[in-house]
Design a protein around this motif. Structure first.
Motif, short mmCIF file in Angstrom:
data_model
loop_
_atom_site.label_atom_id
_atom_site.label_comp_id
_atom_site.label_asym_id
_atom_site.label_seq_id
_atom_site.Cartn_x
_atom_site.Cartn_y
_atom_site.Cartn_z
N GLN A 1 -9.30 -4.19 -0.60
CA GLN A 1 -9.34 -3.81 0.81
C GLN A 1 -8.72 -4.97 1.58
OE1 GLN A 1 -13.45 -2.99 1.66
NE2 GLN A 1 -13.20 -0.84 1.17
N GLY B 1 -5.85 -1.83 5.31
CA GLY B 1 -5.15 -1.09 4.27
C GLY B 1 -5.87 -1.26 2.95
N THR C 1 0.81 -1.22 0.00
CA THR C 1 0.00 0.00 0.00
C THR C 1 0.85 1.27 0.00
OG1 THR C 1 -0.16 -0.05 2.41
CG2 THR C 1 -1.95 -1.06 1.19
N ASP C 2 1.97 1.25 0.70
CA ASP C 2 2.76 2.47 0.84
C ASP C 2 4.12 2.41 0.16
OD1 ASP C 2 0.67 2.95 2.52
OD2 ASP C 2 1.88 4.00 4.01
N ARG D 1 -5.76 -0.45 -1.62
CA ARG D 1 -5.08 0.06 -2.81
C ARG D 1 -5.88 -0.29 -4.05
NH1 ARG D 1 0.83 -1.36 -5.06
NH2 ARG D 1 -0.13 -1.26 -7.12
N GLU E 1 -11.54 5.12 2.87
CA GLU E 1 -11.19 4.36 1.67
C GLU E 1 -12.44 3.82 0.99
OE1 GLU E 1 -8.69 3.57 -0.08
OE2 GLU E 1 -7.05 4.49 1.06
#
Lengths: 213, 821
Positions: free
Chosen positions: A58, A44, A27-28, A46, B256
């Motif tokens: 997710q 998290g 994700t980061d 993306r 999100e």
């Protein structure tokens, strides 16, 4: 921000195998060398692209410690994909895979795609589990297999994306009932009314998700 | 009562006439019937009766019945009716509320009766999963009471229920399925149950969020008509609040998952709102929505989350909606207050949002910036206290990390902006600063001080501001006026406000210090306050703040004013106040209860205006400066060391003590090292002795080795005859040790064998010797006998003549002697 599909993943496996690091790397695009124990579950997300479709992932990163096992079980049912992670430098994490797999199969929906991941492939000198062993285990249990390194980011993208591809294929085959959100799959807001390629409700066909390995 | 009696009669049969059974007896009978009856109908009737009595005779039913009722739940799974009675009864006895029917005499001891029965039921962790399994039973008569019973239990013993549900397989999933229930009563109760369950349990909160709670709740909310809906909407919002409060993971998920956008319809006010007005339920719902928004951008959250939520809130036009509410008419004051707070947190530290807010115009004529309207109400005594606090907070949020905003406000005060007659924020603040309302003074001072936070440029700019005090008099600078006002006002709140503004201004700004120390009487005032010894009505805060300002004057002094140079000021502090007193006064601030309160969070939280004395950003400044000031005063002391040792000041004493401590510390360290050194030396000696020993043994071993090698070679030459494998050749010098050892071993084996052979040889030689001796003896004997025989023969020959036969017999005896042994 719009997406065609939304998949829910969980990451499971013994404590210290690098689950949180895999998520962070994905994700980061960062690596955190200090082991910070996950308490309960962390979230998290993306966006990725498959077949020129935007897919939102997710991801729930679970705690590996035994004490949190019952909490982790609550997440199996609603997940479309699971990354089962072991540490190639610690044999016991490989030995525990059967327990994890039993747990996952017992509590999840039968179509959940499980990807087996041997993490820390950068530590070749300390390797205790051979790549062939991982591959053999995956073949035996019908899982997709990959060795990754959250530190060098090797194969991390692929691990998440290949899992998504597998799920995507299952949707195309009509194996997943996409109208049931309990399966961990959601259709994007603008896609829901009409999408010719999607099977109707209750299209839960054969459950033999062919896993290539 | 009559009703009960007739009911019981039909259940129990008529009692013998003349006797009236007590409640306890009746219940005893009923319970024995439930546990012993074989007929389902009988058990069912008894359960029905128990349910009817469970409110009035709660203690009796609970004390005797829990186990039996549990038994029914386990055994009569297929009969919804009896299950329903059972669950209802359990629900009644574990309920936290006190029933009207309960005997008045019992109420005293009943205080915790529901909790106690809940505890009893939960003591066995297997009990709760039985109830959870009945959530899957579709029959309304079972599912609903099961949910209600769970609510009862969770209200009484939340922690225990949470723990059991977390470990029971699919426990949370079963509960979450109830949100999709189409019978609204059950669904609504499920929401209530989840509200109780998610309280302060992050794990359950995350599972509930994972199980699509936000989707389900937002669906319910929209079906119920958003904020116009009833209490169900409020419940749903409360549940969402529980899921998000202090739960970073869930906030991240909420953001999100694009759920923020779905809140938008709830913030849009209908056009005809003034006609319909605000119903109490609508006010409650609205409060929840605003609270929800603030939970997402709360300053307590990680910065990354705040930023992304703020961005989404702006992009989804929620900030716009909030600003519309701000400017709408007829909004209840408490909603307005909360909206102002929300706007504040949505823009706090986010430049784009702050800019947006700066450009919001109020629908007045002429249109004025919303900010100006807000500040107007802040310095307006007639506005509610909480609203004024909210405006200040919102203003602070607007200025937070916003250099442009800070500059904008300061600019409105500068002389250059002449010709513009419109009311500006700066003007409002200035008039508030010196008004007669101390709360306005405080608000304005704090507001203005926020324009200066971490902004040296604006500190200098603000110094240029001139005020026309009296007609015809010389205009004075704003800072001087602050110094003058400080000495004139009698109100503590106003003084503290001004002092906080001044302290923010002086910090890191020598130019401001220069002007401030020159204000007539100000240093005298500060010194007097700092050395004062009154302790009433928070006077210690005033004294502490004055001390703090004096310290800042020392710390940021460029020595440009002769009378108040660094050195002069610190001597002033030392001589007039005394360093000990000074430090004590300074400490009073951080020790104060209001300091702790204010330093907790940026938002101004006070129930009453008299509690507003200190402020968050000031506390931060104080914390960072306190140590520096004390240090500066100490350093100053060293530079002007004209004093003898005898007249050591307190500070020097403290310094001396500090050094003594340091020396003691170092001494201790030295000792430690000495001890360590000795120990190591001893160890070294030991090791040396060991090494010598080892060396000697080594030499011995080498000697032995050569000896053995020699032996080997000699032994080999000896043994070659006996041993075929011939390991005798001298081993090459370069062979590995173990080879030598094996050879040595072999050699010693050969040696042993050699010795054995030698021994055998000696033995044999000895034997041979003895035989020889024997033989000699025998030979001697033989010769003796021979001679005797010759004698006898001669004798015989002399007597008779027979020579031939005797010769042959002597030969035979010879032979026998030789081969005998």
């Amino acid at each position: 921000m719009s997406y065609a599909y939304l998949f829910k993943y969980i990451i499971i496996g013994d404590t210290g195998v690098g689950k949180s690091c895999l998520l962070l790397q994905f994700t980061d695009k960062r690596f955190q060398p200090v082991h910070d124990l996950t308490i309960g579950v962390e979230f998290g997300a993306r966006m990725i692209t498959i077949d020129s479709k935007q897919i939102k992932l997710q991801i729930w990163d679970t705690a590996g410690q035994e004490a949190f096992r019952s909490i982790t079980r609550s997440y199996y049912r609603g997940a479309a994909g699971a990354l089962l992670v072991y540490d190639i430098t610690r044999r016991e994490t490989f030995n525990h895979l059967t327990t994890w797999l039993d747990d996952a199969r017992q509590h999840s929906n039968s179509n959940m795609v499980i990807m087996l991941i041997g993490n820390k492939s950068d530590l070749e000198s300390r390797r205790e589990v051979k790549q062939e062993e991982g591959a053999a285990f995956a073949r035996e249990h019908g899982l997709v297999f990959m060795e990754t390194s959250a530190k060098t980011a090797a194969n991390v993208e692929e691990a998440f994306i290949n899992t998504a591809k597998e799920i995507y294929e299952k949707i195309q085959e009509g194996v997943f009932d996409i109208n049931n959100e309990a399966n961990g799959i959601k259709i994007g807001p603008q896609h829901s009314p009409t999408n010719p390629s999607l099977p109707g409700a209750g299209g839960s066909g054969g459950s033999q998700g062919s896993s290539c390995c | 009562m009559e009703y009960f009696k007739s009911g019981l009669k039909s259940v129990l049969g008529g009692p013998p006439p003349g006797t009236n059974p007590t409640g306890a007896e009746t219940i005893e009978k009923l319970i024995s019937r439930v546990s012993t009856s074989t007929l389902l109908e009988d058990r069912r009737d008894a359960c029905r009766a128990l349910r009817a009595l469970s409110k009035k005779y709660r203690i009796e039913v609970g004390a005797q019945g829990i186990d039996v009722l549990k038994q029914v739940l386990e055994l009569d799974k297929t009969d919804p009716e009896i299950l329903s009675y059972c669950l209802d009864t359990l629900c009644n006895i574990t309920s936290k509320e006190v029933f009207e029917e309960e005997m008045e005499s019992d109420i005293n001891i009943n205080v915790n009766i529901g909790e106690q029965f809940s505890e009893m039921f939960l003591k066995n962790p297997d009990n709760l999963p039985i109830i959870l399994s009945y959530l899957e039973e579709y029959d309304f008569r079972v599912r609903w009471p099961a949910v209600k019973f769970l609510i009862s239990l969770t209200t009484c013993r939340p922690k225990e229920v949470q723990d059991i549900i977390l470990v029971s397989p699919m426990g949370m999933s079963k509960l979450m399925d109830l949100l999709a229930e189409n019978r609204e009563v059950i669904r609504n109760d499920a929401v209530l149950l989840l509200i109780h369950l998610t309280k302060s349990n992050a794990n359950i909160q995350k599972i509930v969020a994972f199980e699509n709670a936000f989707d389900k709740l937002l669906t319910i909310i929209s079906e119920e008509g958003y904020t116009d809906g009833g209490i169900v909407v409020e419940d749903c919002l409360l549940l969402m609040l529980n899921l998000l409060h202090n739960n970073t993971s869930n906030i991240n998920f909420f953001q999100e998952g694009s759920y923020i956008q779905k809140l938008a319809p709830m913030l849009i006010l209908p056009d005809n709102l003034e006609e319909i007005g605000w119903s109490p339920q609508k006010v409650s719902n609205f409060h929840c929505v605003l609270h929800l928004l603030r939970t997402l951008v709360s300053p307590n959250n990680p910065a990354q989350i705040i930023t992304s939520c703020q961005k989404t809130l702006r992009n989804a036009n929620l900030l716009e909606s909030l600003c519309n509410i701000l400017m709408a008419t007829g909004v209840p004051a408490d909603i307005l207050t909360e909206t102002i707070n929300s706007v504040g947190e949505v823009i706090r530290g986010n430049l784009t949002n702050q800019e947006y807010f700066a450009n919001v115009l109020a629908p007045s004529s002429p249109p004025r910036p919303a900010l100006v309207i807000l500040i107007m109400s802040m310095v307006n005594e007639k506005q509610p206290f909480t609203l004024r606090c909210a405006v200040l907070y919102c203003f602070e949020c607007f200025l937070y990390k916003n250099e442009i905003g800070q500059e904008l406000v300061v600019q409105t005060l500068l002389p250059s902006s002449s010709g513009n007659t419109a009311l500006t924020t700066g003007q409002l603040l200035c008039s508030g600063l010196f008004s007669s309302d101390s709360l306005s003074n405080w608000f304005s001072a704090v507001g203005l001080s926020h324009c200066l936070i971490e902004n040296p440029a604006q500190k200098e700019q603000l110094l240029r501001v001139l005020l026309a005090t009296n007609l015809g008099a010389q205009p004075v600078t704003l800072l001087s006026q602050c110094g003058v006002f400080l000495q004139h006002t009698s109100k503590l709140q106003a003084k503290l406000g001004i002092l906080m503004l001044v302290s923010m201004w002086l910090a890191h700004c020598p130019a401001a210090v220069k002007i401030f120390v020159n204000v007539p009487g100000v240093m005298a005032f500060l010194t007097a306050q700092t050395s004062a010894s009154e302790f009433d009505n928070n006077a210690e805060l005033l004294q502490g703040l004055c001390a703090f300002i004096m310290g800042l004057c020392v710390l940021f002094n460029d020595n440009s004013v002769q009378n108040y140079s660094k050195e002069n000021l610190s001597q002033l502090i030392e001589k007039r106040v005394g360093l000990e007193t000074y430090c004590k006064k300074l400490n009073e601030i951080s020790r104060h209860e209001l300091y702790a309160k204010a330093a907790k969070q940026p938002q101004i939280k006070a129930k009453h205006s008299s509690e507003l004395l200190l402020e968050f950003e000031f506390c931060k400044l104080f914390k960072s400066m306190e140590g520096l000031i004390i240090q500066a005063l100490g350093v100053q002391r060293d530079l002007s060391n004209g004093l003898s040792e005898l007249s050591l000041s307190d500070h020097e004493n403290a310094l001396l003590l500090q050094y003594k401590d340091l020396i003691r510390d170092q001494d201790k360290k030295l000792q430690d090292w000495q001890r360590k050194y000795n120990f190591l030396e001893k160890q070294y000696d030991e090791v040396k002795v060991q090494a010598d020993e080892l060396r000697q043994t080594n030499i011995q071993l080498i000697d032995q080795n050569t000896l053995l090698k020699a032996q080997l070679s000699t032994g080999a030459s000896q043994v070659t005859n006996t041993v075929q494998t011939a390991p005798v050749e001298p081993p090459p010098t370069a062979v590995a040790d173990d080879h030598v050892i094996s050879l040595e071993r072999r050699q010693s084996m050969e040696n042993a064998r050699l010795k054995q052979v030698e021994e055998e040889l000696a033995e044999k030689t000895a034997e041979l010797e003895s035989y020889r001796r024997d033989q000699d003896d025998l030979l001697e004997l033989l010769t003796a006998q021979d001679t005797r025989m010759c004698k006898f023969k001669d004798l015989l020959r002399q007597l008779d003549a027979l020579p031939d036969e005797d010769d042959s017999s002597s030969d035979v005896s010879d032979n026998e002697n030789e081969s005998g042994p």
